[in-house]
Design a protein around this motif. Structure first.
Motif, PDB file in Angstrom:
ATOM      1  N   SER A 110       2.284 -35.351 -43.780  1.00 55.66           N
ATOM      2  CA  SER A 110       1.857 -34.008 -44.437  1.00 55.66           C
ATOM      3  C   SER A 110       2.926 -33.678 -45.319  1.00 55.66           C
ATOM      4  CB  SER A 110       1.891 -32.795 -43.166  1.00 55.66           C
ATOM      5  OG  SER A 110       2.985 -32.893 -42.840  1.00 55.66           O
ATOM      6  N   PRO A 111       2.791 -32.618 -46.346  1.00 51.56           N
ATOM      7  CA  PRO A 111       3.681 -32.370 -47.592  1.00 51.56           C
ATOM      8  C   PRO A 111       4.943 -31.544 -46.877  1.00 51.56           C
ATOM      9  CG  PRO A 111       1.866 -30.891 -47.820  1.00 51.56           C
ATOM     10  CD  PRO A 111       1.731 -31.480 -46.576  1.00 51.56           C
ATOM     11  N   THR A 112       5.773 -32.259 -45.704  1.00 61.36           N
ATOM     12  CA  THR A 112       6.657 -31.563 -45.365  1.00 61.36           C
ATOM     13  C   THR A 112       8.062 -32.359 -45.278  1.00 61.36           C
ATOM     14  OG1 THR A 112       6.085 -32.283 -42.985  1.00 61.36           O
ATOM     15  CG2 THR A 112       5.302 -30.045 -43.815  1.00 61.36           C
ATOM     16  N   PRO A 113       9.111 -31.897 -45.335  1.00 64.03           N
ATOM     17  CA  PRO A 113      10.413 -32.697 -45.015  1.00 64.03           C
ATOM     18  C   PRO A 113      10.480 -33.569 -44.011  1.00 64.03           C
ATOM     19  CG  PRO A 113      11.051 -30.448 -45.780  1.00 64.03           C
ATOM     20  CD  PRO A 113       9.697 -30.445 -45.396  1.00 64.03           C
ATOM     21  N   GLN A 114       9.950 -32.936 -42.758  1.00 60.01           N
ATOM     22  CA  GLN A 114       9.818 -33.954 -41.494  1.00 60.01           C
ATOM     23  C   GLN A 114       8.949 -35.154 -41.594  1.00 60.01           C
ATOM     24  OE1 GLN A 114       9.363 -30.548 -41.911  1.00 60.01           O
ATOM     25  NE2 GLN A 114      11.172 -29.597 -40.646  1.00 60.01           N
ATOM     26  N   ALA A 115       7.660 -34.717 -42.176  1.00 58.02           N
ATOM     27  CA  ALA A 115       6.942 -36.029 -42.399  1.00 58.02           C
ATOM     28  C   ALA A 115       7.421 -37.137 -43.304  1.00 58.02           C
ATOM     29  CB  ALA A 115       5.274 -35.351 -42.662  1.00 58.02           C
ATOM     30  N   LEU A 116       7.966 -36.593 -44.456  1.00 59.62           N
ATOM     31  CA  LEU A 116       8.358 -37.397 -45.503  1.00 59.62           C
ATOM     32  C   LEU A 116       9.525 -38.217 -44.722  1.00 59.62           C
ATOM     33  CD1 LEU A 116       8.383 -38.470 -48.305  1.00 59.62           C
ATOM     34  CD2 LEU A 116       9.808 -37.037 -48.672  1.00 59.62           C
ATOM     35  N   ALA A 117      10.472 -37.615 -44.189  1.00 56.49           N
ATOM     36  CA  ALA A 117      11.833 -38.371 -43.646  1.00 56.49           C
ATOM     37  C   ALA A 117      11.201 -39.329 -42.579  1.00 56.49           C
ATOM     38  CB  ALA A 117      12.626 -37.312 -43.039  1.00 56.49           C
ATOM     39  N   THR A 118      10.273 -39.014 -41.728  1.00 57.80           N
ATOM     40  CA  THR A 118       9.928 -40.103 -40.744  1.00 57.80           C
ATOM     41  C   THR A 118       9.041 -41.123 -41.382  1.00 57.80           C
ATOM     42  OG1 THR A 118       9.326 -38.340 -39.406  1.00 57.80           O
ATOM     43  CG2 THR A 118       8.142 -40.102 -38.732  1.00 57.80           C
ATOM     44  N   GLY A 119       8.229 -40.964 -42.638  1.00 60.07           N
ATOM     45  CA  GLY A 119       7.733 -41.932 -43.278  1.00 60.07           C
ATOM     46  C   GLY A 119       8.721 -42.994 -43.904  1.00 60.07           C
ATOM     47  N   ILE A 120       9.590 -42.395 -44.488  1.00 59.45           N
ATOM     48  CA  ILE A 120      10.500 -43.158 -45.225  1.00 59.45           C
ATOM     49  C   ILE A 120      11.409 -43.969 -44.336  1.00 59.45           C
ATOM     50  CG2 ILE A 120      12.577 -43.162 -46.833  1.00 59.45           C
ATOM     51  CD1 ILE A 120      11.519 -40.861 -48.295  1.00 59.45           C
ATOM     52  N   ARG A 121      11.804 -43.385 -43.158  1.00 58.25           N
ATOM     53  CA  ARG A 121      12.546 -44.303 -42.290  1.00 58.25           C
ATOM     54  C   ARG A 121      11.762 -45.291 -41.791  1.00 58.25           C
ATOM     55  NH1 ARG A 121      13.289 -42.929 -35.933  1.00 58.25           N
ATOM     56  NH2 ARG A 121      15.149 -44.330 -35.540  1.00 58.25           N
ATOM     57  N   LYS A 122      10.420 -45.355 -41.454  1.00 56.47           N
ATOM     58  CA  LYS A 122       9.600 -46.327 -41.097  1.00 56.47           C
ATOM     59  C   LYS A 122       9.502 -47.434 -42.153  1.00 56.47           C
ATOM     60  CE  LYS A 122       6.354 -43.878 -37.955  1.00 56.47           C
ATOM     61  NZ  LYS A 122       5.046 -43.373 -37.690  1.00 56.47           N
ATOM     62  N   ALA A 123       9.245 -46.977 -43.381  1.00 59.21           N
ATOM     63  CA  ALA A 123       9.145 -47.711 -44.474  1.00 59.21           C
ATOM     64  C   ALA A 123      10.130 -48.800 -44.761  1.00 59.21           C
ATOM     65  CB  ALA A 123       8.940 -47.137 -45.568  1.00 59.21           C
ATOM     66  N   LEU A 124      11.477 -48.122 -44.480  1.00 60.12           N
ATOM     67  CA  LEU A 124      12.705 -48.759 -44.892  1.00 60.12           C
ATOM     68  C   LEU A 124      13.284 -49.710 -43.528  1.00 60.12           C
ATOM     69  CD1 LEU A 124      15.005 -46.027 -46.673  1.00 60.12           C
ATOM     70  CD2 LEU A 124      13.967 -48.031 -47.580  1.00 60.12           C
ATOM     71  N   GLN A 125      12.389 -49.790 -42.408  1.00 58.49           N
ATOM     72  CA  GLN A 125      12.882 -50.594 -41.258  1.00 58.49           C
ATOM     73  C   GLN A 125      12.233 -51.901 -41.736  1.00 58.49           C
ATOM     74  OE1 GLN A 125      10.928 -48.540 -38.211  1.00 58.49           O
ATOM     75  NE2 GLN A 125      12.911 -47.623 -37.348  1.00 58.49           N
ATOM     76  N   PRO A 126      12.678 -53.062 -41.301  1.00 55.19           N
ATOM     77  CA  PRO A 126      12.530 -54.277 -41.746  1.00 55.19           C
ATOM     78  C   PRO A 126      10.845 -54.463 -41.300  1.00 55.19           C
ATOM     79  CG  PRO A 126      14.341 -54.406 -40.337  1.00 55.19           C
ATOM     80  CD  PRO A 126      13.930 -53.024 -40.168  1.00 55.19           C
ATOM     81  N   HIS A 127       9.879 -54.868 -42.236  1.00 54.27           N
ATOM     82  CA  HIS A 127       8.774 -55.071 -42.042  1.00 54.27           C
ATOM     83  C   HIS A 127       8.019 -53.710 -41.747  1.00 54.27           C
ATOM     84  CE1 HIS A 127       9.759 -59.206 -41.761  1.00 54.27           C
ATOM     85  NE2 HIS A 127      10.278 -59.048 -40.748  1.00 54.27           N
ATOM     86  N   GLY A 128       8.712 -52.541 -42.145  1.00 55.24           N
ATOM     87  CA  GLY A 128       8.312 -51.505 -41.927  1.00 55.24           C
ATOM     88  C   GLY A 128       7.160 -50.867 -43.109  1.00 55.24           C
ATOM     89  N   CYS A 129       6.192 -50.174 -42.302  1.00 55.31           N
ATOM     90  CA  CYS A 129       5.215 -49.512 -43.297  1.00 55.31           C
ATOM     91  C   CYS A 129       4.482 -48.400 -42.657  1.00 55.31           C
ATOM     92  CB  CYS A 129       4.068 -50.548 -43.569  1.00 55.31           C
ATOM     93  SG  CYS A 129       2.942 -49.797 -44.822  1.00 55.31           S
TER      94      CYS A 129
END
Length: 265
Positions: free
Chosen positions: A245-264
């Motif tokens: 969703s277009p919110t700070p919380q959703a974006l932060a959660t998504g970026i954190r996952k993406a930056l984890q090893p093999h994260g997407c």
């Protein structure tokens, strides 16, 4: 870990941009660089329309800029008093549809009650309006010059009248290149870059490609929503994260996952 967000800063009640705060909770150091500027258009015409709520079935706001245009109309034409005295109440007797919490917050500040803010994007809002709307009068839709046609088309296909008026146009921010140069020289290549609109991508991508060089393959590219994600993919860029969703919380959660090893996400 450093992340770059291509948007202008918006302080909340705590005096900090909520995106910087949310990403900071995950240990990510976010920098904001604005890539868009806006010029307001047709304000006298929009002001006249706002003065005649009886001609419309309701309002649609899909961006903060459109709400700012409404605020400017009230200020410039000394309409604040008549707005508070009668116009606001007349509009509140109708539906005021919005996309996203940021837009909803601004609309509520001018005294209007909103609905549909949880839809998240124009497609979902259009479906929501179609499920609710029964007025024979047109909905007034102040918008930008780059608006997508999905909302007007969906409403038209469902027999819902709408009158759009272009109240702002999007132009490149004059400081894009200089600000990006400074960021890269001081911070280096970021771990992630988030785009907030297709036009923001268009105006900044060339500079980012030049500054990143071969390191561009290491960057996790994120999008605030599906429309921007499609624009990234159309440029041949891998989309590591699309915010749910277009919110700070959703974006932060998504970026954190993406930056984890093999994260997407």
């Amino acid at each position: 870990m450093k992340v770059l967000l291509l948007k202008d800063a918006k302080e909340d009640d705590c005096g900090q941009d909520p995106y910087i705060r949310e990403l900071g909770l995950y240990g990510l150091e976010a920098t904001l660089i604005p890539v868009l500027s806006f010029e307001f258009l047709s304000l006298p015409s929009f002001s006249e329309k706002l003065s005649h709520p009886e001609d419309y079935g309701g309002l649609i706001f899909t961006s903060p800029r459109a709400v700012e245009a409404a605020e400017l109309c009230l200020e410039k034409d000394n309409k604040t008093e008549v707005w508070e005295r009668s116009l606001k109440e007349k509009w509140n007797a109708k539906s005021v549809y919005v996309v996203g919490n940021a837009t909803a917050s601004l609309v509520s500040k001018i005294g209007l009650d909103t609905e549909g803010e949880n839809c998240g994007n124009a497609e979902k809002l259009a479906e929501y309006i179609c499920s609710r709307e029964s007025s024979a009068l047109p909905l007034l839709f102040p918008c930008g010059n780059l608006k997508r046609e999905i909302l007007p088309k969906t409403l038209k296909d469902n027999g819902i009248a709408m009158e759009s008026i272009t109240v702002y146009q999007t132009i490149p921010h004059p400081g894009i290149q200089g600000n990006l140069n400074s960021y890269y020289s001081q911070q280096g290549v970021p771990a992630s870059i988030t785009f907030f609109s297709p036009s923001g991508l268009t105006y900044s991508l060339k500079h980012i490609q030049e500054l990143s060089g071969d390191s561009i393959d290491q960057i996790k590219f994120a999008a605030i929503g599906p429309t921007t994600a499609r624009a990234l993919a159309a440029q041949g860029l891998p989309v590591s994260c699309t915010a749910e969703s277009p919110t700070p919380q959703a974006l932060a959660t998504g970026i954190r996952k993406a930056l984890q090893p093999h994260g997407c996400c």
